[in-house]
Design an enzyme around this catalytic site. Structure first.
Site, mmCIF file in Angstrom:
data_model
loop_
_atom_site.group_PDB
_atom_site.id
_atom_site.type_symbol
_atom_site.label_atom_id
_atom_site.label_comp_id
_atom_site.label_asym_id
_atom_site.label_seq_id
_atom_site.Cartn_x
_atom_site.Cartn_y
_atom_site.Cartn_z
ATOM 1 C CG ASP A 31 -2.087 0.956 1.058
ATOM 2 O OD1 ASP A 31 -3.227 0.490 0.900
ATOM 3 O OD2 ASP A 31 -1.847 2.185 1.070
ATOM 4 C CG ASN A 87 -11.977 -0.404 4.121
ATOM 5 O OD1 ASN A 87 -12.208 -0.779 5.266
ATOM 6 N ND2 ASN A 87 -10.831 0.182 3.774
ATOM 7 C CD GLN A 94 -14.915 -0.717 -1.972
ATOM 8 O OE1 GLN A 94 -16.043 -0.895 -1.502
ATOM 9 N NE2 GLN A 94 -14.426 -1.452 -2.952
ATOM 10 C CB SER A 95 -10.818 5.245 -1.769
ATOM 11 O OG SER A 95 -9.649 4.482 -1.561
ATOM 12 C CB VAL A 96 -9.549 1.355 -5.059
ATOM 13 C CG1 VAL A 96 -9.298 0.677 -6.404
ATOM 14 C CG2 VAL A 96 -8.550 2.494 -4.842
ATOM 15 C CG HIS A 100 -8.568 -3.350 -2.384
ATOM 16 N ND1 HIS A 100 -9.551 -2.679 -3.085
ATOM 17 C CD2 HIS A 100 -8.298 -2.599 -1.287
ATOM 18 C CE1 HIS A 100 -9.856 -1.567 -2.444
ATOM 19 N NE2 HIS A 100 -9.119 -1.488 -1.342
ATOM 20 C CG HIS A 102 -6.698 -2.726 3.249
ATOM 21 N ND1 HIS A 102 -5.991 -1.579 2.978
ATOM 22 C CD2 HIS A 102 -7.921 -2.546 2.674
ATOM 23 C CE1 HIS A 102 -6.752 -0.741 2.282
ATOM 24 N NE2 HIS A 102 -7.938 -1.303 2.093
HETATM 25 P P1 5GP Z 1 -9.703 1.302 0.119
HETATM 26 O O1 5GP Z 1 -9.752 2.690 0.706
HETATM 27 O O2 5GP Z 1 -10.444 1.259 -1.206
HETATM 28 O O3 5GP Z 1 -10.091 0.197 1.043
HETATM 29 O O4 5GP Z 1 -8.170 1.024 -0.171
HETATM 30 C C1 5GP Z 1 -7.489 1.581 -1.245
HETATM 31 C C2 5GP Z 1 -6.027 1.567 -0.876
HETATM 32 O O5 5GP Z 1 -5.279 1.764 -2.055
HETATM 33 C C3 5GP Z 1 -5.633 2.670 0.104
HETATM 34 O O6 5GP Z 1 -5.123 2.101 1.309
HETATM 35 C C4 5GP Z 1 -4.589 3.479 -0.645
HETATM 36 O O7 5GP Z 1 -3.509 3.904 0.177
HETATM 37 C C5 5GP Z 1 -4.123 2.496 -1.717
HETATM 38 N N1 5GP Z 1 -3.672 3.160 -2.933
HETATM 39 C C6 5GP Z 1 -4.286 4.166 -3.596
HETATM 40 N N2 5GP Z 1 -3.567 4.522 -4.676
HETATM 41 C C7 5GP Z 1 -2.480 3.704 -4.694
HETATM 42 C C8 5GP Z 1 -1.359 3.608 -5.572
HETATM 43 O O8 5GP Z 1 -1.216 4.313 -6.573
HETATM 44 N N3 5GP Z 1 -0.428 2.652 -5.280
HETATM 45 C C9 5GP Z 1 -0.550 1.822 -4.188
HETATM 46 N N4 5GP Z 1 0.421 0.929 -3.990
HETATM 47 N N5 5GP Z 1 -1.594 1.916 -3.327
HETATM 48 C C10 5GP Z 1 -2.545 2.845 -3.587
#
Ligand code: 5GP
Length: 115
Positions: A31, A87, A94-96, A100, A102
Site C-alpha cells: 500500500d 472496506n 472504500q476508495s477503490v 482488494h 488489506h
Molecule cells: P480502500 O480505501 O479502497 O479500502 O483502499 C485503497 C487503498 O489503495 C488505500 O489504502 C490506498 O492507500 C491504496 N492506494 C491508492 N492509490 C495507490 C497507488 O497508486 N499505489 C498503491 N500501492 N496503493 C494505492
C-alpha cells in the site's frame, strides 16, 4: 468499457508499484500509504467484483485464493499473523472499487488501526 483501476494499471506496469506476489488470478502490492509496518493489498486480477460481498457470491474459490495469498504474505513478510480488512462502500472507507483485501502485519502493541 470503463477505465482500468489504479491496481490494474500497477499490474500492467503503467504506474509504479511493488508487486510482492503474482499468481494466475491474484496479485499483491504494498500500500502506498501504509497503516502498519506491513500493509499489503491482495487483489484479484479481474475487475469484475467491486467488493468482497460480490466476490464471495460470484467466485468463492477466488476469495479463498485471496485469503491464501494474504496468509502467504504474512508468513513471507511478517510473523505469520495478520489482519485482513475489506472496506465495503465509501462510508466504510472504500476508495477503490476493484475488490482488494488489506493485509496488516507486524502490528505494534496497542496500535490496531481502525480504518
Ligand atoms: P480502500 O480505501 O479502497 O479500502 O483502499 C485503497 C487503498 O489503495 C488505500 O489504502 C490506498 O492507500 C491504496 N492506494 C491508492 N492509490 C495507490 C497507488 O497508486 N499505489 C498503491 N500501492 N496503493 C494505492
Amino acid at each position: 468499457m470503463s477505465e482500468p483501476s489504479i491496481f490494474t494499471r500497477i499490474l500492467q506496469g503503467e504506474i509504479p508499484g511493488e508487486i510482492l506476489i503474482e499468481t494466475e488470478n491474484v496479485f499483491a502490492i504494498r500500500d502506498i500509504n501504509p497503516q502498519a509496518p506491513l500493509h499489503v493489498l491482495v487483489i484479484p486480477k479481474t475487475e469484475q467484483y467491486r467488493d468482497v460481498t460480490e466476490l464471495a457470491a460470484g467466485d468463492p474459490a477466488l476469495l479463498a485464493e485471496v485469503v491464501a495469498v494474504a496468509k502467504r504474505i504474512a508468513v513471507e513478510h511478517a510473523n505469520g499473523e495478520y489482519r485482513l480488512i475489506f472496506n465495503n462502500g465509501p462510508s466504510a472507507g472504500q476508495s477503490v472499487f476493484h475488490v482488494h483485501g488489506h493485509v496488516l502485519g507486524d502490528i505494534e502493541e496497542n496500535k490496531l488501526v481502525g480504518f
